[in-house]
Design a protein around this motif. Sequence first.
Motif, PDB file in Angstrom:
ATOM      1  N   ARG A  57       0.767   4.417   6.773  1.00  0.00           N
ATOM      2  CA  ARG A  57       0.034   5.402   6.008  1.00  0.00           C
ATOM      3  C   ARG A  57       0.512   6.817   6.345  1.00  0.00           C
ATOM      4  O   ARG A  57       0.722   7.156   7.512  1.00  0.00           O
ATOM      5  CB  ARG A  57      -1.461   5.309   6.277  1.00  0.00           C
ATOM      6  CG  ARG A  57      -2.174   4.234   5.464  1.00  0.00           C
ATOM      7  CD  ARG A  57      -1.850   2.839   5.923  1.00  0.00           C
ATOM      8  NE  ARG A  57      -2.263   2.613   7.296  1.00  0.00           N
ATOM      9  CZ  ARG A  57      -1.755   1.680   8.097  1.00  0.00           C
ATOM     10  NH1 ARG A  57      -0.761   0.885   7.667  1.00  0.00           N
ATOM     11  NH2 ARG A  57      -2.188   1.538   9.337  1.00  0.00           N
ATOM     12  N   ALA A 101      -7.778   5.205   8.294  1.00  0.00           N
ATOM     13  CA  ALA A 101      -6.478   4.890   7.697  1.00  0.00           C
ATOM     14  C   ALA A 101      -5.404   4.640   8.743  1.00  0.00           C
ATOM     15  O   ALA A 101      -4.383   4.014   8.448  1.00  0.00           O
ATOM     16  CB  ALA A 101      -6.037   6.028   6.784  1.00  0.00           C
ATOM     17  N   LEU A 166       1.040  -1.905  -1.989  1.00  0.00           N
ATOM     18  CA  LEU A 166       0.008  -0.891  -1.772  1.00  0.00           C
ATOM     19  C   LEU A 166       0.652   0.486  -1.861  1.00  0.00           C
ATOM     20  O   LEU A 166       1.628   0.779  -1.176  1.00  0.00           O
ATOM     21  CB  LEU A 166      -0.643  -1.103  -0.400  1.00  0.00           C
ATOM     22  CG  LEU A 166      -1.833  -0.208  -0.042  1.00  0.00           C
ATOM     23  CD1 LEU A 166      -2.967  -0.400  -1.035  1.00  0.00           C
ATOM     24  CD2 LEU A 166      -2.321  -0.529   1.382  1.00  0.00           C
ATOM     25  N   LEU A 169      -4.318   4.801  -0.322  1.00  0.00           N
ATOM     26  CA  LEU A 169      -5.732   4.618  -0.007  1.00  0.00           C
ATOM     27  C   LEU A 169      -6.450   5.834  -0.575  1.00  0.00           C
ATOM     28  O   LEU A 169      -6.247   6.954  -0.113  1.00  0.00           O
ATOM     29  CB  LEU A 169      -5.968   4.527   1.507  1.00  0.00           C
ATOM     30  CG  LEU A 169      -5.298   3.375   2.248  1.00  0.00           C
ATOM     31  CD1 LEU A 169      -5.655   3.432   3.733  1.00  0.00           C
ATOM     32  CD2 LEU A 169      -5.708   2.032   1.667  1.00  0.00           C
ATOM     33  N   MET A 183      -7.965   0.443  -2.029  1.00  0.00           N
ATOM     34  CA  MET A 183      -6.559   0.064  -1.942  1.00  0.00           C
ATOM     35  C   MET A 183      -5.936   0.066  -3.336  1.00  0.00           C
ATOM     36  O   MET A 183      -6.198  -0.815  -4.158  1.00  0.00           O
ATOM     37  CB  MET A 183      -6.435  -1.310  -1.275  1.00  0.00           C
ATOM     38  CG  MET A 183      -6.912  -1.310   0.176  1.00  0.00           C
ATOM     39  SD  MET A 183      -6.615  -2.873   1.033  1.00  0.00           S
ATOM     40  CE  MET A 183      -7.846  -3.938   0.256  1.00  0.00           C
ATOM     41  N   TRP A 381     -10.279  -0.860   2.155  1.00  0.00           N
ATOM     42  CA  TRP A 381      -9.415  -0.958   3.326  1.00  0.00           C
ATOM     43  C   TRP A 381     -10.224  -1.327   4.563  1.00  0.00           C
ATOM     44  O   TRP A 381     -11.191  -0.639   4.902  1.00  0.00           O
ATOM     45  CB  TRP A 381      -8.707   0.376   3.516  1.00  0.00           C
ATOM     46  CG  TRP A 381      -7.873   0.546   4.739  1.00  0.00           C
ATOM     47  CD1 TRP A 381      -8.189   1.278   5.843  1.00  0.00           C
ATOM     48  CD2 TRP A 381      -6.554   0.031   4.972  1.00  0.00           C
ATOM     49  NE1 TRP A 381      -7.179   1.254   6.754  1.00  0.00           N
ATOM     50  CE2 TRP A 381      -6.150   0.493   6.237  1.00  0.00           C
ATOM     51  CE3 TRP A 381      -5.694  -0.788   4.237  1.00  0.00           C
ATOM     52  CZ2 TRP A 381      -4.909   0.161   6.778  1.00  0.00           C
ATOM     53  CZ3 TRP A 381      -4.467  -1.113   4.772  1.00  0.00           C
ATOM     54  CH2 TRP A 381      -4.084  -0.640   6.026  1.00  0.00           C
ATOM     55  N   LYS A 382      -9.866  -2.412   5.201  1.00  0.00           N
ATOM     56  CA  LYS A 382     -10.501  -2.844   6.459  1.00  0.00           C
ATOM     57  C   LYS A 382     -12.024  -2.930   6.346  1.00  0.00           C
ATOM     58  O   LYS A 382     -12.748  -2.593   7.275  1.00  0.00           O
ATOM     59  CB  LYS A 382     -10.122  -1.906   7.603  1.00  0.00           C
ATOM     60  CG  LYS A 382      -8.644  -1.901   7.938  1.00  0.00           C
ATOM     61  CD  LYS A 382      -8.349  -1.214   9.274  1.00  0.00           C
ATOM     62  CE  LYS A 382      -8.893   0.163   9.377  1.00  0.00           C
ATOM     63  NZ  LYS A 382      -8.523   0.834  10.637  1.00  0.00           N
TER      64      LYS A 382
END
Length: 518
Positions: A57, A101, A166, A169, A183, A381-382
């Motif tokens: 990222r 991130a 991807l 974000l 995402m 994300w996550k």
Amino acid sequence: MQGICTLRTLLARNLEYHPDKAAFIEGERRWTFRDFTDRTRRMGNALLGLGAEKGERVAILSRNSMENAESYFSIPNAGLVLVMLNFRLAPPELEGVLNDAQASVLMVHEEFLDRIEEIGSRLTFVKHYILIGKKAGLPEGWHHYETLIEESSPHEPAVEIAEDDLAALMYTSGTTGVPKGCMVLHRNFYHAGKSLAFEMKMEREDAAIIPTPLFHAAGLVILMNGVYSGISTVIMPRWDVEEFMRLVEHYKVTTGVLATPMLLFFVEHPHIDRYDLSSLKKILFAGAPVTPVVFKKAIERFGNIFIHGFGTTETVGSICILGTDEIASAMAEGRMGILGSCGKSYTDMQVEVVDENDNPVPPGVIGEIRVRGSGMTQGYWKNKEDTKKAFKNGWFYTEDLCRRDEQGFVYIVGRKKDMIITGAENVFPAEVESVLYKHPAVSQAAVVGMPNEKWGEVVTAFVVKKENSVVTMDDITCFCKKEIAGYKVPKRVYFVDSLPMSPTGKLLKYKLKEQLPL
């Protein structure tokens, strides 16, 4: 999936057709599509040269700028993942997003250097810092943005790119207080440009303007639309209504985007007649619903040039759209209520209104809107728990409550979490807000439910009065009683100087509730 729906494809098309046409204009800076492609390739190679690997990222903190526009292409086209930071966040909030991130590279405009210095000791995951702006006084250990571009290869970065890679974000605006990273794939960005170009009937002679933040979907879709359509786009670092009008006149702007509050400022500005705005043909507005009263005023002043877009970060801005053709037809038939609608499904998107059991509801019945299609991102994300709640069986559930009319047009009535239950009756804030906006002394209004021992919740209104107007709570409630049922009439009315808004024009109702004692 490899495919051609990547950001690289958009750049390649413009190099093929009109490399020397102006792509972006910001102040005195003017870059052709050839310049833009060259710079994005060089920055992508620079990032890879620093050791960044595919999937890592890269974050950027800046106002709207050429560098922001470049980052939407330079970072994903090098196989990396863009994190466009909200420049209005406080240092602890920035730290939270960066930590979520786990950005390995951070680009910072000199204007915001102090914010990063405040939290820098805790950003242990950041391997490289890049400064945008002045070269003098470069902090120790930092790289300079322009130097990296000057010293890097102009060739396409040697990284394989696919549609399902991807690309970014994009963090939600946090209207509930906690932003989440959506995402976004390459094909989602490609869809944003292609679908809006279709909906807005773009032509090569068009010129666009972006006054809304590029960290938000509203600004992003115009950026992608401009590159997809091969037109020139003017970037505004800061919103200023007079500067907006000056730029429209100077560059003969035909299209662009306004957040809903910007539309209000624009329509009601006293100096509009000083500028030649006749070039405007199709202006998208998005970010929050607009009342029919305000929409009607905008059309009366400028003509039928406004397009209402409804979307979310999770759909890269594309769910429903109400175009000028639909507005013209409805108004010719006397169906003025159309101005309260957000339209029908976006290109390559499917919208349904469903009940709690996922069954489509008939016209007039309120349900939740769900959507699927090319604009739908891949979840958070996550954050498996929230992803599982919002993304189900190939659909994204927005938590927006709405109804459809007999012609299929969608009308947003409120958020599920904002619905007020008072004395066992459901009250949708949007309905009450629409009535409040009809009052001649009301400039802005918001309605929330506040806890009450007797009724469970009571309808509570926050009102911003128009300048030099005089109005009381009794005036407001008496006016409302003539328009809506008694249980919907605000039991409390608070007059405030302003309403809390996100940088993208969304009303932060949770902050209104925080202002009052329980």
